[in-house]
Scaffold this motif. Structure first.
Motif, PDB file in Angstrom:
ATOM      1  N   MET A   1       0.823  -1.183   0.000  1.00  0.00           N
ATOM      2  CA  MET A   1       0.000   0.000   0.000  1.00  0.00           C
ATOM      3  C   MET A   1       0.872   1.253   0.000  1.00  0.00           C
ATOM      4  N   ARG A   2       1.966   1.176   0.709  1.00  0.00           N
ATOM      5  CA  ARG A   2       2.820   2.350   0.858  1.00  0.00           C
ATOM      6  C   ARG A   2       3.320   2.867  -0.495  1.00  0.00           C
ATOM      7  N   THR A   3       3.732   1.965  -1.369  1.00  0.00           N
ATOM      8  CA  THR A   3       4.276   2.380  -2.663  1.00  0.00           C
ATOM      9  C   THR A   3       3.214   3.048  -3.525  1.00  0.00           C
ATOM     10  N   LEU A   4       2.036   2.455  -3.588  1.00  0.00           N
ATOM     11  CA  LEU A   4       0.963   3.042  -4.404  1.00  0.00           C
ATOM     12  C   LEU A   4       0.522   4.397  -3.863  1.00  0.00           C
ATOM     13  N   CYS A   5       0.348   4.484  -2.560  1.00  0.00           N
ATOM     14  CA  CYS A   5      -0.089   5.748  -1.963  1.00  0.00           C
ATOM     15  C   CYS A   5       0.978   6.824  -2.110  1.00  0.00           C
ATOM     16  N   ALA A   6       2.232   6.453  -1.909  1.00  0.00           N
ATOM     17  CA  ALA A   6       3.310   7.436  -2.049  1.00  0.00           C
ATOM     18  C   ALA A   6       3.403   7.937  -3.485  1.00  0.00           C
ATOM     19  N   SER A   7       3.190   7.059  -4.446  1.00  0.00           N
ATOM     20  CA  SER A   7       3.212   7.483  -5.853  1.00  0.00           C
ATOM     21  C   SER A   7       2.105   8.495  -6.136  1.00  0.00           C
ATOM     22  N   THR A   8       0.936   8.257  -5.591  1.00  0.00           N
ATOM     23  CA  THR A   8      -0.173   9.189  -5.766  1.00  0.00           C
ATOM     24  C   THR A   8       0.148  10.536  -5.118  1.00  0.00           C
ATOM     25  N   LEU A   9       0.720  10.492  -3.919  1.00  0.00           N
ATOM     26  CA  LEU A   9       1.041  11.732  -3.213  1.00  0.00           C
ATOM     27  C   LEU A   9       2.122  12.540  -3.936  1.00  0.00           C
ATOM     28  N   ILE A  10       3.096  11.878  -4.515  1.00  0.00           N
ATOM     29  CA  ILE A  10       4.141  12.590  -5.252  1.00  0.00           C
ATOM     30  C   ILE A  10       3.543  13.223  -6.513  1.00  0.00           C
ATOM     31  N   GLY A  11       2.629  12.537  -7.162  1.00  0.00           N
ATOM     32  CA  GLY A  11       1.929  13.130  -8.304  1.00  0.00           C
ATOM     33  C   GLY A  11       1.154  14.371  -7.883  1.00  0.00           C
ATOM     34  N   GLU A  12       0.514  14.299  -6.725  1.00  0.00           N
ATOM     35  CA  GLU A  12      -0.230  15.444  -6.205  1.00  0.00           C
ATOM     36  C   GLU A  12       0.695  16.610  -5.895  1.00  0.00           C
ATOM     37  N   LEU A  13       1.869  16.321  -5.422  1.00  0.00           N
ATOM     38  CA  LEU A  13       2.839  17.366  -5.123  1.00  0.00           C
ATOM     39  C   LEU A  13       3.065  18.238  -6.357  1.00  0.00           C
ATOM     40  N   PHE A  14       3.273  17.608  -7.500  1.00  0.00           N
ATOM     41  CA  PHE A  14       3.493  18.358  -8.734  1.00  0.00           C
ATOM     42  C   PHE A  14       2.243  19.124  -9.157  1.00  0.00           C
ATOM     43  N   VAL A  15       1.093  18.496  -9.028  1.00  0.00           N
ATOM     44  CA  VAL A  15      -0.155  19.156  -9.410  1.00  0.00           C
ATOM     45  C   VAL A  15      -0.398  20.383  -8.529  1.00  0.00           C
ATOM     46  N   ILE A  16      -0.118  20.267  -7.248  1.00  0.00           N
ATOM     47  CA  ILE A  16      -0.289  21.408  -6.339  1.00  0.00           C
ATOM     48  C   ILE A  16       0.659  22.537  -6.727  1.00  0.00           C
ATOM     49  N   GLY A  17       1.880  22.193  -7.064  1.00  0.00           N
ATOM     50  CA  GLY A  17       2.831  23.214  -7.495  1.00  0.00           C
ATOM     51  C   GLY A  17       2.375  23.942  -8.749  1.00  0.00           C
ATOM     52  N   PHE A  18       1.893  23.193  -9.721  1.00  0.00           N
ATOM     53  CA  PHE A  18       1.399  23.813 -10.948  1.00  0.00           C
ATOM     54  C   PHE A  18       0.126  24.625 -10.691  1.00  0.00           C
ATOM     55  N   ALA A  19      -0.724  24.143  -9.795  1.00  0.00           N
ATOM     56  CA  ALA A  19      -1.931  24.907  -9.443  1.00  0.00           C
ATOM     57  C   ALA A  19      -1.548  26.220  -8.773  1.00  0.00           C
ATOM     58  N   GLY A  20      -0.473  26.203  -7.997  1.00  0.00           N
ATOM     59  CA  GLY A  20       0.016  27.448  -7.392  1.00  0.00           C
ATOM     60  C   GLY A  20       0.437  28.451  -8.441  1.00  0.00           C
ATOM     61  N   LEU A  21       1.080  27.970  -9.495  1.00  0.00           N
ATOM     62  CA  LEU A  21       1.469  28.872 -10.590  1.00  0.00           C
ATOM     63  C   LEU A  21       0.243  29.490 -11.262  1.00  0.00           C
ATOM     64  N   VAL A  22      -0.791  28.685 -11.425  1.00  0.00           N
ATOM     65  CA  VAL A  22      -2.030  29.193 -12.028  1.00  0.00           C
ATOM     66  C   VAL A  22      -2.707  30.185 -11.079  1.00  0.00           C
ATOM     67  N   ALA A  23      -2.730  29.864  -9.792  1.00  0.00           N
ATOM     68  CA  ALA A  23      -3.394  30.724  -8.816  1.00  0.00           C
ATOM     69  C   ALA A  23      -2.692  32.076  -8.684  1.00  0.00           C
ATOM     70  N   MET A  24      -1.406  32.133  -8.967  1.00  0.00           N
ATOM     71  CA  MET A  24      -0.679  33.407  -8.896  1.00  0.00           C
ATOM     72  C   MET A  24      -1.222  34.419  -9.896  1.00  0.00           C
ATOM     73  N   LYS A  25      -1.815  33.959 -10.960  1.00  0.00           N
ATOM     74  CA  LYS A  25      -2.362  34.860 -11.992  1.00  0.00           C
ATOM     75  C   LYS A  25      -3.619  35.584 -11.520  1.00  0.00           C
ATOM     76  N   ASP A  26      -4.245  35.083 -10.456  1.00  0.00           N
ATOM     77  CA  ASP A  26      -5.466  35.706  -9.934  1.00  0.00           C
ATOM     78  C   ASP A  26      -5.092  36.973  -9.160  1.00  0.00           C
TER      79      ASP A  26
END
Length: 116
Positions: A1-26
């Motif tokens: 379970m740890r490997t699958l969940c960690a992979s999902t969380l690392i993917g989210e890390l990147f998505v959150i970072g990119f969402a921050g870049l988009v949110a800066m435009k507001d």
């Protein structure tokens, strides 16, 4: 379970970072606020990778998923991406537990001598 969940969380890390870049435009959002919130969420993603198998780790992951979907208020695409990652989180937890159970059964069977 740890490997699958960690992979999902690392993917989210990147998505959150990119969402921050988009949110800066507001223009209604302060850059410091955007990066403080995104930074905390990104840190939680990394921290959860280490505590996912401990009691409450999966529940904290679900709280992060809810926050990710709720961030769609500021970045509308996050409603969709948050839902996708919530589904991935469910799959990681569900199938990860099944894999862990199968590994435990296999290990228990490998410990017993052959009856030949």
């Amino acid at each position: 379970m740890r490997t699958l969940c960690a992979s999902t969380l690392i993917g989210e890390l990147f998505v959150i970072g990119f969402a921050g870049l988009v949110a800066m435009k507001d223009p209604d959002l302060a850059t410091s606020t955007v990066w403080t919130v995104c930074g905390i969420a990104m840190f939680l993603c990394v921290a959860l990778c280490g505590v996912i198998t401990r009691p409450g780790g999966v529940a904290l992951g679900w709280a992060l998923q809810i926050a990710l979907v709720a961030s769609g208020v500021f970045v509308p695409l996050m409603f969709f991406l948050g839902a996708v990652f919530a589904l991935l989180w469910w799959a990681s937890v569900h199938f990860g537990r099944k894999v862990d159970e199968a590994k435990a059964r296999f290990a228990a069977g490998a410990d017993q001598p052959d009856a030949a």
